[in-house]
Design an enzyme around this catalytic site. Structure first.
Site, mmCIF file in Angstrom:
data_model
loop_
_atom_site.group_PDB
_atom_site.id
_atom_site.type_symbol
_atom_site.label_atom_id
_atom_site.label_comp_id
_atom_site.label_asym_id
_atom_site.label_seq_id
_atom_site.Cartn_x
_atom_site.Cartn_y
_atom_site.Cartn_z
ATOM 1 N N ASP A 57 0.780 -1.057 0.435
ATOM 2 C CA ASP A 57 0.050 -0.037 -0.039
ATOM 3 C C ASP A 57 0.826 1.447 -0.386
ATOM 4 O O ASP A 57 1.878 1.289 0.887
ATOM 5 C CB ASP A 57 -0.765 -0.125 1.313
ATOM 6 C CG ASP A 57 -1.382 0.682 1.576
ATOM 7 O OD1 ASP A 57 -1.484 2.081 0.331
ATOM 8 O OD2 ASP A 57 -3.121 1.752 2.424
ATOM 9 N N ASN A 77 2.920 5.084 -10.186
ATOM 10 C CA ASN A 77 1.617 5.060 -11.251
ATOM 11 C C ASN A 77 0.149 4.228 -10.320
ATOM 12 O O ASN A 77 -0.599 5.031 -10.829
ATOM 13 C CB ASN A 77 2.329 4.360 -12.044
ATOM 14 C CG ASN A 77 0.428 3.497 -13.128
ATOM 15 O OD1 ASN A 77 0.094 3.871 -14.091
ATOM 16 N ND2 ASN A 77 0.082 2.510 -12.233
ATOM 17 N N ALA A 78 0.596 4.272 -9.154
ATOM 18 C CA ALA A 78 0.139 3.461 -8.921
ATOM 19 C C ALA A 78 -1.689 4.955 -8.365
ATOM 20 O O ALA A 78 -1.060 5.999 -7.626
ATOM 21 C CB ALA A 78 0.007 3.282 -7.012
ATOM 22 N N GLY A 79 -2.990 5.005 -8.506
ATOM 23 C CA GLY A 79 -3.516 6.024 -8.110
ATOM 24 C C GLY A 79 -4.756 5.755 -7.779
ATOM 25 O O GLY A 79 -5.567 4.249 -8.585
ATOM 26 N N SER A 121 -2.242 12.698 -14.426
ATOM 27 C CA SER A 121 -3.639 12.923 -15.530
ATOM 28 C C SER A 121 -3.967 14.753 -15.726
ATOM 29 O O SER A 121 -3.259 15.148 -14.793
ATOM 30 C CB SER A 121 -4.604 13.360 -14.015
ATOM 31 O OG SER A 121 -6.182 13.442 -15.046
ATOM 32 N N TYR A 123 -9.841 14.377 -6.824
ATOM 33 C CA TYR A 123 -8.914 13.450 -7.533
ATOM 34 C C TYR A 123 -7.833 14.489 -8.332
ATOM 35 O O TYR A 123 -6.793 14.826 -8.155
ATOM 36 C CB TYR A 123 -9.840 12.745 -8.310
ATOM 37 C CG TYR A 123 -8.953 12.495 -9.707
ATOM 38 C CD1 TYR A 123 -8.028 11.239 -9.069
ATOM 39 C CD2 TYR A 123 -9.099 12.138 -10.889
ATOM 40 C CE1 TYR A 123 -7.047 10.495 -10.170
ATOM 41 C CE2 TYR A 123 -7.930 11.644 -12.102
ATOM 42 C CZ TYR A 123 -7.438 10.285 -11.436
ATOM 43 O OH TYR A 123 -6.542 10.113 -12.464
ATOM 44 N N ALA A 142 -7.791 17.676 -7.648
ATOM 45 C CA ALA A 142 -6.489 18.637 -6.179
ATOM 46 C C ALA A 142 -5.125 17.601 -6.190
ATOM 47 O O ALA A 142 -4.186 18.128 -5.893
ATOM 48 C CB ALA A 142 -7.439 18.173 -5.227
ATOM 49 N N LYS A 174 -4.013 15.256 -8.408
ATOM 50 C CA LYS A 174 -3.212 15.373 -9.380
ATOM 51 C C LYS A 174 -2.849 17.006 -10.003
ATOM 52 O O LYS A 174 -1.368 16.336 -10.319
ATOM 53 C CB LYS A 174 -3.790 15.279 -10.776
ATOM 54 C CG LYS A 174 -4.369 13.224 -10.687
ATOM 55 C CD LYS A 174 -3.284 12.440 -10.875
ATOM 56 C CE LYS A 174 -3.694 10.464 -10.371
ATOM 57 N NZ LYS A 174 -2.366 10.122 -10.393
HETATM 58 N N1 NAP Z 1 -7.417 5.889 -16.920
HETATM 59 C C1 NAP Z 1 -7.598 6.613 -17.130
HETATM 60 O O1 NAP Z 1 -9.077 6.389 -18.177
HETATM 61 C C2 NAP Z 1 -6.894 7.033 -15.919
HETATM 62 C C3 NAP Z 1 -6.054 8.920 -16.997
HETATM 63 C C4 NAP Z 1 -5.877 9.519 -16.255
HETATM 64 C C5 NAP Z 1 -4.566 9.323 -15.409
HETATM 65 N N2 NAP Z 1 -4.619 8.202 -14.858
HETATM 66 C C6 NAP Z 1 -4.307 7.849 -13.939
HETATM 67 O O2 NAP Z 1 -3.697 6.644 -13.757
HETATM 68 C C7 NAP Z 1 -2.961 5.762 -13.167
HETATM 69 C C8 NAP Z 1 -3.048 4.299 -13.173
HETATM 70 O O3 NAP Z 1 -4.361 4.238 -13.081
HETATM 71 P P1 NAP Z 1 -5.550 2.930 -14.298
HETATM 72 O O4 NAP Z 1 -5.873 3.701 -15.101
HETATM 73 O O5 NAP Z 1 -4.826 2.202 -14.861
HETATM 74 O O6 NAP Z 1 -6.585 2.462 -13.249
HETATM 75 P P2 NAP Z 1 -6.533 0.677 -12.303
HETATM 76 O O7 NAP Z 1 -7.089 0.266 -13.569
HETATM 77 O O8 NAP Z 1 -7.473 1.088 -11.635
HETATM 78 O O9 NAP Z 1 -4.965 1.118 -11.994
HETATM 79 C C9 NAP Z 1 -4.675 1.412 -10.663
HETATM 80 C C10 NAP Z 1 -3.535 0.749 -9.449
HETATM 81 O O10 NAP Z 1 -2.899 0.804 -8.721
HETATM 82 C C11 NAP Z 1 -3.197 0.071 -7.410
HETATM 83 N N3 NAP Z 1 -3.393 1.115 -6.603
HETATM 84 C C12 NAP Z 1 -4.472 1.611 -5.744
HETATM 85 N N4 NAP Z 1 -3.986 1.649 -4.836
HETATM 86 C C13 NAP Z 1 -2.671 1.546 -3.948
HETATM 87 C C14 NAP Z 1 -2.749 1.354 -3.423
HETATM 88 N N5 NAP Z 1 -2.979 2.486 -1.926
HETATM 89 N N6 NAP Z 1 -1.040 1.062 -3.030
HETATM 90 C C15 NAP Z 1 -0.600 0.458 -3.850
HETATM 91 N N7 NAP Z 1 -1.051 0.114 -5.583
HETATM 92 C C16 NAP Z 1 -2.943 1.010 -4.810
HETATM 93 C C17 NAP Z 1 -3.837 -1.307 -7.850
HETATM 94 O O11 NAP Z 1 -3.837 -1.930 -7.952
HETATM 95 P P3 NAP Z 1 -4.606 -2.189 -5.557
HETATM 96 O O12 NAP Z 1 -6.165 -1.487 -5.661
HETATM 97 O O13 NAP Z 1 -4.723 -4.007 -6.020
HETATM 98 O O14 NAP Z 1 -3.696 -1.797 -5.187
HETATM 99 C C18 NAP Z 1 -3.531 -1.214 -9.932
HETATM 100 O O15 NAP Z 1 -2.747 -1.599 -9.700
HETATM 101 C C19 NAP Z 1 -3.563 6.451 -12.095
HETATM 102 O O16 NAP Z 1 -2.256 7.009 -10.889
HETATM 103 C C20 NAP Z 1 -4.393 6.993 -12.252
HETATM 104 O O17 NAP Z 1 -4.911 7.778 -11.165
HETATM 105 C C21 NAP Z 1 -5.404 7.535 -15.425
#
Ligand code: NAP
Length: 269
Positions: free
Chosen positions: A65, A92-94, A144, A157, A159, A161
């Protein structure tokens, strides 16, 4: 891909079990990087690590975590123990939010998003930085488009980013001359698990995505664009045309950019 700067590189990647993180892990494995992968859920993370090993590289899953500083420190220590150093950290986690502020029944998502998205990045970066300085390595952060401009239903969110952008932009200046590059990514909508897991108005995960996931950028394409920018040590990457165009438009007509953001949320793409 032996000419890749990632061949043999020692990489710590957070949020590696699904979405953009999983796609980056597989891309890096294909390039021959040695991976230490983090997320909370062990099974999905182990599955990604196993797939990376099938591609012929070293990959270890370290359930973490990132919002827990002691756990973030242990993640970095494990990477150093395994490989003797770190060449790249990808924050990248988010998690995200999908609710108007005035419809929230609880402020807990605001605290949790800041803990994971912002402090998770700060903790991992703090503990990895001495090792990145030693290797003249790469620091990557996935912000983001909401880190560049406000978006309705995303206040808490956006905020986090914006906070990430402010932190990493400042750190980049401090690190000038150290050999460590700082690349910040600002993705638009990308197909992933993020909306299903987004906090809704009651503070619980939405369960299903309000976005047309099949019509937005794939996680694989986004991952490739982020890694290409990191390889070139670029200061930032805005993967979508809408995002890049919006930066210029905002200088001329910020209210028009607000309307585009409102429409994107209403249309779900
Ligand atoms: N998809 C979009 O449209 C988009 C757009 C802009 C930016 N982003 C950013 O891209 C990044 C990746 O997101 P994604 O879209 O690929 O979403 P996702 O498929 O939900 O992946 C999120 C990853 O973060 C992990 N995670 C969540 N909480 C965590 C914690 N407390 N500690 C460690 N790991 C954690 C999740 O696994 P677990 O839940 O098992 O921990 C998962 O591996 C994020 O920072 C997100 O804000 C995404």
């Amino acid at each position: 891909m032996s000419s890749s700067p990632f061949a043999g590189a020692r990489v710590v990647l957070t949020g590696a079990s699904t979405g953009i993180g999983r796609a980056m892990a597989l891309e890096l494995a294909g390039a021959g990087a040695r991976l230490v992968l983090a997320a909370r859920g062990r099974d999905a993370l182990e599955a990604v690590a196993a797939r990376c090993r099938e591609l012929g590289t070293a990959a270890e899953a370290v359930p973490t975590d990132v919002g827990d500083e002691a756990a973030a420190r242990r993640l970095i220590e494990r990477a150093v123990e395994l490989h003797g150093g770190i060449d790249m950290l990808v924050n990248n986690a988010g998690r995200t939010l999908w609710s108007r502020f005035d419809e929230l029944e609880t402020l807990e998502p605001f605290r949790e998003l800041m803990r994971v998205n912002y402090f998770g990045s700060v903790y991992c970066t703090y503990h990895a930085l001495p090792h990145l300085k030693a290797s003249r390595g790469r620091l990557v952060a996935v912000s983001s488009l909401t880190g560049k401009t406000g978006v309705p239903t995303r206040s808490g969110y956006a905020a986090t980013k914006h906070a990430m952008a402010g932190f990493f932009d400042s750190l980049r200046i401090e690190l000038a001359g150290s050999g460590v590059s700082v690349t910040v990514a600002y993705p638009d909508f990308v197909a992933s698990e993020t909306r299903k897991n987004a906090f809704g108005p009651d503070g619980r995960p939405l369960g299903e995505s309000p976005v047309a996931e099949g019509k937005v950028m794939t996680a694989e394409r986004c991952a490739r664009l982020i890694l290409r920018a990191a390889a070139a040590r670029r200061r930032e990457v805005i993967p979508s045309f809408r995002g890049r165009f919006g930066q210029w438009l905002k200088l001329l007509s910020p209210a028009l950019v607000d309307r585009i953001a409102r429409r994107a949320i209403a249309r779900g793409r």
